[in-house]
Design an enzyme around this catalytic site. Structure first.
Site, mmCIF file in Angstrom:
data_model
loop_
_atom_site.group_PDB
_atom_site.id
_atom_site.type_symbol
_atom_site.label_atom_id
_atom_site.label_comp_id
_atom_site.label_asym_id
_atom_site.label_seq_id
_atom_site.Cartn_x
_atom_site.Cartn_y
_atom_site.Cartn_z
ATOM 1 N N TRP A 78 48.333 -24.306 -39.699
ATOM 2 C CA TRP A 78 48.646 -25.655 -40.165
ATOM 3 C C TRP A 78 47.353 -26.434 -40.368
ATOM 4 O O TRP A 78 46.343 -26.158 -39.727
ATOM 5 C CB TRP A 78 49.560 -26.389 -39.177
ATOM 6 C CG TRP A 78 48.977 -26.608 -37.796
ATOM 7 C CD1 TRP A 78 49.116 -25.804 -36.700
ATOM 8 C CD2 TRP A 78 48.136 -27.708 -37.383
ATOM 9 N NE1 TRP A 78 48.419 -26.324 -35.627
ATOM 10 C CE2 TRP A 78 47.817 -27.496 -36.008
ATOM 11 C CE3 TRP A 78 47.644 -28.847 -38.013
ATOM 12 C CZ2 TRP A 78 47.024 -28.379 -35.271
ATOM 13 C CZ3 TRP A 78 46.833 -29.723 -37.283
ATOM 14 C CH2 TRP A 78 46.538 -29.484 -35.931
ATOM 15 N N GLU A 124 39.244 -34.156 -27.796
ATOM 16 C CA GLU A 124 39.263 -33.135 -28.847
ATOM 17 C C GLU A 124 38.110 -33.314 -29.832
ATOM 18 O O GLU A 124 37.577 -32.331 -30.360
ATOM 19 C CB GLU A 124 40.594 -33.186 -29.603
ATOM 20 C CG GLU A 124 41.821 -32.813 -28.779
ATOM 21 C CD GLU A 124 41.935 -31.326 -28.491
ATOM 22 O OE1 GLU A 124 41.099 -30.550 -28.996
ATOM 23 O OE2 GLU A 124 42.861 -30.939 -27.767
ATOM 24 N N GLU A 162 40.322 -25.306 -33.162
ATOM 25 C CA GLU A 162 40.231 -26.531 -32.365
ATOM 26 C C GLU A 162 39.799 -27.725 -33.224
ATOM 27 O O GLU A 162 40.202 -28.863 -32.945
ATOM 28 C CB GLU A 162 39.224 -26.331 -31.226
ATOM 29 C CG GLU A 162 39.689 -25.396 -30.123
ATOM 30 C CD GLU A 162 40.654 -26.073 -29.163
ATOM 31 O OE1 GLU A 162 40.645 -27.315 -29.081
ATOM 32 O OE2 GLU A 162 41.418 -25.360 -28.497
ATOM 33 N N HIS A 165 42.372 -30.280 -34.345
ATOM 34 C CA HIS A 165 43.048 -31.131 -33.363
ATOM 35 C C HIS A 165 42.498 -32.546 -33.374
ATOM 36 O O HIS A 165 43.249 -33.526 -33.446
ATOM 37 C CB HIS A 165 42.915 -30.521 -31.964
ATOM 38 C CG HIS A 165 43.499 -29.150 -31.854
ATOM 39 N ND1 HIS A 165 43.341 -28.355 -30.742
ATOM 40 C CD2 HIS A 165 44.257 -28.428 -32.727
ATOM 41 C CE1 HIS A 165 43.976 -27.209 -30.932
ATOM 42 N NE2 HIS A 165 44.520 -27.221 -32.133
ATOM 43 N N GLU A 215 42.329 -24.873 -21.218
ATOM 44 C CA GLU A 215 43.287 -24.698 -22.308
ATOM 45 C C GLU A 215 44.717 -24.921 -21.817
ATOM 46 O O GLU A 215 45.544 -25.508 -22.524
ATOM 47 C CB GLU A 215 43.145 -23.302 -22.934
ATOM 48 C CG GLU A 215 41.841 -23.078 -23.668
ATOM 49 C CD GLU A 215 41.745 -23.858 -24.977
ATOM 50 O OE1 GLU A 215 42.653 -24.631 -25.312
ATOM 51 O OE2 GLU A 215 40.732 -23.687 -25.671
ATOM 52 N N THR A 218 45.131 -28.774 -21.405
ATOM 53 C CA THR A 218 45.313 -29.507 -22.659
ATOM 54 C C THR A 218 46.670 -29.206 -23.278
ATOM 55 O O THR A 218 47.289 -30.086 -23.888
ATOM 56 C CB THR A 218 44.190 -29.183 -23.652
ATOM 57 O OG1 THR A 218 44.071 -27.762 -23.795
ATOM 58 C CG2 THR A 218 42.866 -29.738 -23.187
ATOM 59 N N ASP A 247 48.846 -24.445 -30.387
ATOM 60 C CA ASP A 247 47.531 -23.803 -30.518
ATOM 61 C C ASP A 247 46.906 -23.564 -29.147
ATOM 62 O O ASP A 247 46.362 -22.486 -28.868
ATOM 63 C CB ASP A 247 46.581 -24.694 -31.320
ATOM 64 C CG ASP A 247 46.782 -24.593 -32.819
ATOM 65 O OD1 ASP A 247 47.571 -23.750 -33.264
ATOM 66 O OD2 ASP A 247 46.132 -25.381 -33.537
ATOM 67 N N GLU A 248 46.968 -24.590 -28.307
ATOM 68 C CA GLU A 248 46.333 -24.489 -26.985
ATOM 69 C C GLU A 248 46.976 -23.384 -26.152
ATOM 70 O O GLU A 248 46.300 -22.738 -25.350
ATOM 71 C CB GLU A 248 46.406 -25.829 -26.242
ATOM 72 C CG GLU A 248 45.807 -27.023 -26.985
ATOM 73 C CD GLU A 248 44.296 -26.977 -27.093
ATOM 74 O OE1 GLU A 248 43.703 -25.899 -26.952
ATOM 75 O OE2 GLU A 248 43.706 -28.049 -27.327
ATOM 76 N N HIS A 251 45.382 -20.181 -27.281
ATOM 77 C CA HIS A 251 44.012 -20.101 -26.764
ATOM 78 C C HIS A 251 44.011 -19.832 -25.262
ATOM 79 O O HIS A 251 43.179 -19.067 -24.761
ATOM 80 C CB HIS A 251 43.274 -21.402 -27.079
ATOM 81 C CG HIS A 251 43.168 -21.689 -28.546
ATOM 82 N ND1 HIS A 251 42.850 -22.928 -29.050
ATOM 83 C CD2 HIS A 251 43.351 -20.876 -29.621
ATOM 84 C CE1 HIS A 251 42.833 -22.870 -30.367
ATOM 85 N NE2 HIS A 251 43.130 -21.641 -30.739
#
Length: 388
Positions: A78, A124, A162, A165, A215, A218, A247-248, A251
């Site tokens: 995205w 971020e 990242e 973000h 990670e 967050t 996403d986090e 990760h």
């Protein structure tokens, strides 16, 4: 007229005597403190010996097969323009209508949640600092800037993911019209200038443990922000924070897998590194944030963290929960073979830590219940006060 960019000055500290007593105690015990710091340095510097760093050379094929696939192809990832209004796609009238709707929904977000959102965005946006951190890890860093090793490609790919973000949170806050963007941008500027606090910054063992913890933290913070945004009727913000949290999680999975592999191949080294990091606590990466005018406590990060605790975005219990989760993920309690005496002591310390943290939580909760509610103005939201 008063300058709305400046918050009211704080009253002088109430417990000057306690502050002075602490300063005296520190002053009369410098040798012991220095000795502890030197012993700590000696402990983690052992992880820079060739026998430790060779582990990462041996694990590179494993990282190629098990870590790199956790990055998404650019075409499948995205982008901020997929979520927020894009004038090139909507045209002038469509963009204006979409922004008006976004602002109307953003108006329903409480100030406390807005402070948490800004704090998360500032965190971020300090990505240049965070990319430099794994590039300090001996044995895995990107030595030439475009190295083809699996470790270097992961660092660059992780940083690229990242990067979106901070971009999407910044753009949402700008379009919302709810915050003083110059103050927010100045906070980001100062944070990148200040850097971050991290123990054993060159050791890949300690470093991967740190990032695995961060990670997950967050992911929890953004996930809770998404839930709260949805509850207050802001579907766009919920989607923004939900995408970041997703996403986090990926990760987190990558870094957790790396440390899990270290526990397989070097359980003694891994558990001792974990205990080292836990004894010094995992310091949040934005702990040095400063807006240039925050005076109530003199510590912007501490007040932001207190608001996050109160709002249910990130709580002390989440810290304990992360420790418990990682102990379980890495099967620390099950370690039997390959531990030295130091390793067994480290294992015992780590496994008893959640209980100790819980007791501290209960004590802090009891003290908080007896303390009067205080409010603190935040420059990010034009110095409107928020309860702590």
């Amino acid at each position: 007229m008063a300058d709305m960019n400046k918050c009211s000055p704080a009253p002088p500290p109430a417990d000057i005597a306690a502050h002075d007593r602490s300063a005296v105690e520190t002053a009369i015990k410098p040798n012991k403190k220095q000795q502890r710091e030197e012993e700590g340095d000696e402990e983690w510097l052992r992880y820079l010996e060739p026998s430790k760093l060779e582990v990462f050379d041996q694990l590179e094929p494993w990282a190629e097969a098990n870590v790199l696939p956790l990055l998404k192809p650019v075409e499948a990832a995205w982008q901020p323009s997929d979520i927020l209004p894009d004038p090139a796609m909507l045209g002038a009238d469509g963009f204006h209508a979409a922004c008006s709707e976004l602002r109307a929904r953003a108006a329903g977000i409480p100030d406390a949640h807005l402070v948490c959102l800004v704090g998360n965005m500032v965190t971020e946006e300090a990505l240049p600092t965070y990319q430099s951190i794994p590039n300090r890890f001996e044995g895995v860093r990107d030595l030439c800037g475009n190295s083809a090793t699996a470790w270097a490609r992961w660092i660059r790919g992780w940083s690229a993911e990242e990067n979106r973000h901070g971009d999407v949170l910044n753009r949402y806050l700008f379009l919302s019209g709810r915050v003083d963007m110059r103050r927010v941008e100045g906070t980001v500027h100062r944070l990148i200038q200040s850097g971050m606090v991290m123990n054993a910054a060159r050791s890949p063992y300690h470093g991967f443990i740190y990032v695995a913890f961060q990670e997950r933290a967050t992911s929890i913070s953004h996930g809770n922000t998404a839930r709260l945004a949805r509850e207050h009727g802001d579907a766009v913000l919920a989607r923004v924070c939900g995408a970041i949290a997703s996403d986090e999680k990926r990760h987190e999975a990558a870094y957790t897998h790396v440390v899990g592999k270290l526990f397989e191949v070097d359980p003694d080294g891994a558990v001792r590194a974990l205990a080292y990091m836990m004894r010094r606590r995992i310091t949040m990466p934005a702990s040095l944030m400063d807006d240039g005018c925050h005076t109530p406590s003199g510590d912007l990060f501490a007040d932001y963290a207190a608001v996050a605790q109160q709002a249910g975005v990130y709580r002390a219990s989440d810290y304990r929960g992360i420790v418990e989760h990682l102990i379980k993920q890495w099967r620390v309690e099950e370690l039997r073979d390959g531990l030295s005496g130091e390793g067994r002591r480290a294992q015992e310390y780590v496994c008893t830590l959640p209980h100790k943290i819980r007791r501290l939580e209960e004590r802090a909760h009891h003290c908080s219940a007896q303390r009067a509610t205080t409010s603190v103005p935040f420059s990010w939201i034009f110095c409107r006060p928020v309860n702590l």
